[in-house]
Design a protein around this motif. Sequence first.
Motif, short mmCIF file in Angstrom:
data_model
loop_
_atom_site.label_atom_id
_atom_site.label_comp_id
_atom_site.label_asym_id
_atom_site.label_seq_id
_atom_site.Cartn_x
_atom_site.Cartn_y
_atom_site.Cartn_z
N MET A 110 0.83 -1.21 0.00
CA MET A 110 0.00 0.00 0.00
C MET A 110 0.87 1.27 0.00
SD MET A 110 -3.13 -0.82 -0.24
CE MET A 110 -4.07 0.58 0.35
N VAL A 111 1.98 1.25 0.75
CA VAL A 111 2.88 2.42 0.78
C VAL A 111 3.50 2.63 -0.60
CG1 VAL A 111 5.07 3.24 1.71
CG2 VAL A 111 3.32 2.35 3.24
N LEU A 112 3.93 1.54 -1.25
CA LEU A 112 4.53 1.66 -2.58
C LEU A 112 3.51 2.20 -3.59
CD1 LEU A 112 6.67 -1.59 -2.75
CD2 LEU A 112 7.50 0.75 -2.52
N ILE A 113 2.27 1.75 -3.51
CA ILE A 113 1.23 2.24 -4.42
C ILE A 113 0.94 3.72 -4.13
CG2 ILE A 113 -1.22 2.04 -5.01
CD1 ILE A 113 -0.90 -1.00 -4.60
N TRP A 114 0.89 4.08 -2.85
CA TRP A 114 0.57 5.46 -2.46
C TRP A 114 1.66 6.43 -2.93
CZ3 TRP A 114 -3.67 7.73 -0.55
CH2 TRP A 114 -3.55 8.97 0.01
N ASN A 115 2.92 6.00 -2.90
CA ASN A 115 4.03 6.90 -3.24
C ASN A 115 4.19 7.09 -4.75
OD1 ASN A 115 4.78 7.53 -0.63
ND2 ASN A 115 6.19 5.80 -0.48
N ARG A 116 3.54 6.31 -5.58
CA ARG A 116 3.69 6.48 -7.03
C ARG A 116 2.85 7.62 -7.54
NH1 ARG A 116 4.45 0.76 -10.08
NH2 ARG A 116 6.41 0.28 -9.09
#
Length: 45
Positions: free
Chosen positions: A39-45
Amino acid sequence: MQSVRPDKTDPIPLRQSQQSVGTIMIRFIGLLAVATVVMVLIWNR
C-alpha cells in the motif's frame, strides 16, 4: 451412578492448539506487513 475418573491427574496437553495459534499469528503479522508495504509503494507512485 458411578463417576468415571482417569487414573492420572495430569493436565491435558495443549501443545497443538498453542502451536497453531502462534503459527496463525506469525502468518497474520507477516501478511499485514506485506500488505502495508504494498500500500505504501502504491501510495508513493
